[in-house]
Design an enzyme around this catalytic site. Structure first.
Site, PDB file in Angstrom:
ATOM      1  CD  GLN B 125      15.881   8.771  -4.068  1.00  0.00           C
ATOM      2  OE1 GLN B 125      16.420   8.428  -5.113  1.00  0.00           O
ATOM      3  NE2 GLN B 125      14.675   8.367  -3.723  1.00  0.00           N
ATOM      4  CB  SER B 128      13.857   4.273  -8.786  1.00  0.00           C
ATOM      5  OG  SER B 128      14.174   3.566  -7.625  1.00  0.00           O
ATOM      6  CB  SER B 160      12.888  10.763  -1.449  1.00  0.00           C
ATOM      7  OG  SER B 160      12.501   9.426  -1.477  1.00  0.00           O
ATOM      8  CD  GLU B 243      18.788   5.046   1.111  1.00  0.00           C
ATOM      9  OE1 GLU B 243      19.400   4.567   0.142  1.00  0.00           O
ATOM     10  OE2 GLU B 243      17.707   5.633   1.015  1.00  0.00           O
ATOM     11  CG  ASN B 367      12.971  -4.779   4.311  1.00  0.00           C
ATOM     12  OD1 ASN B 367      13.600  -3.786   3.944  1.00  0.00           O
ATOM     13  ND2 ASN B 367      12.406  -4.874   5.503  1.00  0.00           N
ATOM     14  CD  GLU B 368      10.540  -8.209  -0.473  1.00  0.00           C
ATOM     15  OE1 GLU B 368      10.937  -7.032  -0.657  1.00  0.00           O
ATOM     16  OE2 GLU B 368       9.522  -8.477   0.193  1.00  0.00           O
TER      17      GLU B 368
END
Lengths: 326, 387
Positions: B125, B128, B160, B243, B367-368
């Site tokens: 992928q 970012s 990744s 995902e 997670n934020e």
């Protein structure tokens, strides 16, 4: 394999939710807490919906439904912080009496004229009919004493007749713990909702406090805890209904997960309300105190953790990916 | 609510179990994050494909078996029961595959899905960028249309599998005048195209799982664009949903870890603290809760429902569970926790797992961000600051 409620089950739960939100608002809890007289119409409404006979076999005038429906409705009773003995009578007392082959008097339960206060050695007290005290049923002392506990939490009017005395019966314990867990996820949902609504309205620094990540993230964590406790409760209801040998471990898992979710949500909701959360004026404390009471009832956290521990580490429960529904 | 398997489902479980017992490597593979381990894992993908187990839910026409989600869950349970390796092609089969299934043309499905299911093409992928992490709409890498090609210039990072993989996918700015979520396009590209430079990034465990990608006028045919020019953001959000949602982390993985943790506890029971004991019991409970929830989501989808923002709850739950289980294991192992291999030569999977689990709350949307999504879209709290 289908981990879903049926449309009929969901419709039933919605109708109970609508009834309770219309007739059993926080003002009812305030009224009872100020020692006001009970409104018999509320109980009668539950009776009229058939809920006292939910688990009573059709041959005895009931609806003949199962513990999954009962757990779903118990969650609604928790959401409303219901101050009527529906869960103890109809979802704990009735199935236990049936398990004992006792069908005498079920017609009175269905009619709403007989309420049950199931007594079990794990609970030191049952609530009495006056709503502001508890009756000790300590089997060792054989005493009946009146003790005070934090007010409002005792606002469930239950007759003191211990006609459903299950002493140390495991099935009764599992029923009580399961239905407490179901009420706790409903209570937690309601407390989260109250905190969210407050966070939308309360403005500081020029914006609703709910726009701050410091508030958002705490409430999101409550949502995670609640949403992952619910399927544990439903699974436990199915396990107890199907009579699985592992049902006790699953019920304890449900009680632990629901208690932890409710305690986290109660503390977070108070925090989000700020100083208002510390007042009697905000309704939240009724839900919080009921949560405390149910967390301690039918086996506290340590008790249920130990039961899971015995099953998982003791080796009686098969574990691993291939044993999801063992 | 019917929580028992049908005879057909039980027979399927037996079939998967027999195959896995016969084929899963007896010893754990070397980590996927280095050349040797990557090659071992790709070989395992080909072995899986030889049994037609690459992606059981996909249609047979695309290298799958056309199975439903309950059968998929059973497959995954048996996969992890047998100790099946991590999937080298997870970016392909769990993220891009479902995205192509939803948005791709028939031609793209035929071209990309079967080699993906068969492990012949391994995907990386490329979301970012140095200036676009949690804020993915800040993407700047450009794809300029030139006849029947796009010409890509820019930089991606934290890609990744990109150190070793064959192909990549990501979103690029095709409209030079656009900002934020508009003007982005989802493009698939051959990682060996002229003009692409891969710079593997050494991760905190010392190996290279991800890489930086530099694009210097890389020519990509227009037919490699998914769902049309300018649709990139919507397509990427769907991919992110896959995902975080059902497939990337199936419950069997965590139930297997919880079981191993129970076994580890038993070996260390004589010196383990009571707090570790509770953490072990809670690990079992949380892994089970995750499994029940996944069965509930699967049933909902099979009945025609969709998974929406609640995918964020999933992602928070599994990533924090994984970290917590491995942290407990590290505590039980004591001083031996830091060894890459134990004295007897066995790989310390707990250390590898713990280090990997630290990335869980970061990747697939931190997670934020997931807590923001939960608060805003599920709880209805006001949005702030998002463009």
């Amino acid at each position: 394999m289908d981990f879903r409620f049926s449309d009929d089950q969901l419709t039933l739960a919605t109708s109970v939710r609508d009834y309770l939100s219309g007739t059993h608002g926080p003002e009812v809890l305030r009224h009872l807490d100020e020692a006001g007289p009970r409104d018999p119409a509320i109980w009668q409404g539950l009776v009229d919906m058939g809920l006292t006979g939910l688990l009573v076999p059709e041959a005895h005038g009931g609806l003949g439904m199962g513990l999954i429906e009962a757990a779903l409705i118990a969650a609604e009773c928790g959401r409303a912080c219901l101050a009527e003995p529906l869960v103890d009578t109809a979802f704990v007392g009735v199935p236990w009496l049936l398990s004992q082959g006792q069908t005498d008097g079920l017609a009175d339960v269905v009619a709403g004229t007989r309420k049950l206060a199931p007594a079990h050695a794990i609970n030191p007290w049952v609530a009495d009919g006056d709503g502001d005290a508890l009756v000790s049923v300590d089997p060792l002392r054989k005493l009946t004493v009146r003790v005070e506990r934090s007010r409002d939490t005792a606002a469930q009017g239950v007759s003191t007749s211990l006609d459903a005395n299950g002493a140390g019966d495991d099935y009764l314990l599992n029923l009580g713990a399961l239905m407490s867990a179901a009420q706790l996820v409903g209570l937690a949902d309601a407390m989260l909702h109250q905190a969210v609504e407050y966070a939308k309205l309360r403005t500081q620094f020029g914006q609703p406090i709910g726009a701050f990540q410091g508030i958002k993230h705490q409430l999101a964590s409550c949502s995670v805890a609640i949403e992952f406790a619910k399927p544990v409760v439903w699974r436990a209801a199915a396990a107890l209904q199907d009579g699985l040998a592992s049902a006790a471990a699953h019920v304890s898992h449900a009680k632990l997960a629901a208690s932890d979710a409710a305690m986290l949500t109660a503390e977070t909701a108070i925090q989000v309300h700020g100083a208002m959360g510390y007042t009697y004026e905000v309704d939240l404390h009724f839900w919080m105190k009921r949560s405390w009471a149910l967390c301690g009832a039918w086996g506290d956290r340590a008790f249920h953790l130990k039961r899971i521990d015995d099953a998982v580490l003791g080796g009686s429960l098969p574990i691993g990916p291939e044993h999801t529904f063992a | 609510m019917q929580l028992v398997y049908t005879a057909e489902q039980q027979a399927f479980r037996a079939e998967v179990r027999a195959w896995m017992e016969a084929h899963v490597p007896k010893e754990p593979l070397v980590t996927l994050e280095c050349r040797e381990g990557y090659d071992q894992h790709v070989e395992w993908e080909r072995t899986l494909a030889s049994g037609n187990w690459g992606m059981v839910t996909w249609p047979e026409a695309y290298g799958g078996r056309g199975l439903d989600l309950i059968q998929w869950l059973i497959f995954e349970e048996e996969y992890f029961r047998a100790g099946g390796p991590n999937r080298a092609n997870q970016n392909g089969i769990f993220l891009l595959g479902p995205t192509i299934m939803e948005f791709g043309t028939e031609e793209q499905k035929a071209r990309f899905l079967t080699p993906m299911a068969k492990g012949e093409v391994i995907w990386a992928q490329a979301w970012s960028e140095p200036g676009a992490g949690s804020d993915m709409a800040a993407i700047q890498s450009k794809a300029v249309r030139n006849g029947d090609h796009y010409v890509i210039t820019g930089q991606k990072t934290w890609s990744s599998r990109a150190a070793f993989a064959d192909w990549g996918f990501g979103i690029f700015r095709t409209d030079p005048d656009s900002t934020r979520h508009k003007g982005l396009t989802f493009i698939l590209f051959d990682l060996n195209s002229p003009g692409i430079t891969r710079r593997p990034i050494r991760q905190l465990h010392g190996d290279t799982g991800f890489a930086e990608l530099f694009f210097d006028e890389v020519r990509v045919p227009v037919e490699n664009c998914l769902a049309g020019e300018g649709q990139g953001w919507n397509v990427a959000m769907a991919t992110a949903g896959f995902e975080r949602g059902l497939m990337l982390r199936s419950p069997g993985r965590f139930q297997a870890t919880a079981k191993r943790l129970v076994e580890l506890y038993r070996q260390h029971a004589d010196h383990a603290a009571p707090s570790a004991r509770e953490a072990v019991v809670q690990a079992w409970g949380a892994a089970q809760a995750y499994a029940y929830n996944t069965y509930a989501v699967a049933a909902k989808i099979m009945a025609g429902g969709k998974i929406g923002a609640e995918a964020s709850l999933n992602k928070i739950f599994w990533s924090e569970l994984d970290r917590s289980m491995h942290r407990t294991a590290m505590q039980l192992l004591g001083a031996a926790a830091e060894l890459k291999r134990f004295d007897d030569g066995r790989i310390n999977q707990w250390l590898e797992g713990y280090i990997f689990s630290l990335s869980g709350p970061v990747y697939a949307g931190s997670n934020e961000v997931q807590r923001n999504i939960t608060a805003e879209r599920l709880l209805g709290l006001p949005r702030v600051g998002a463009g």
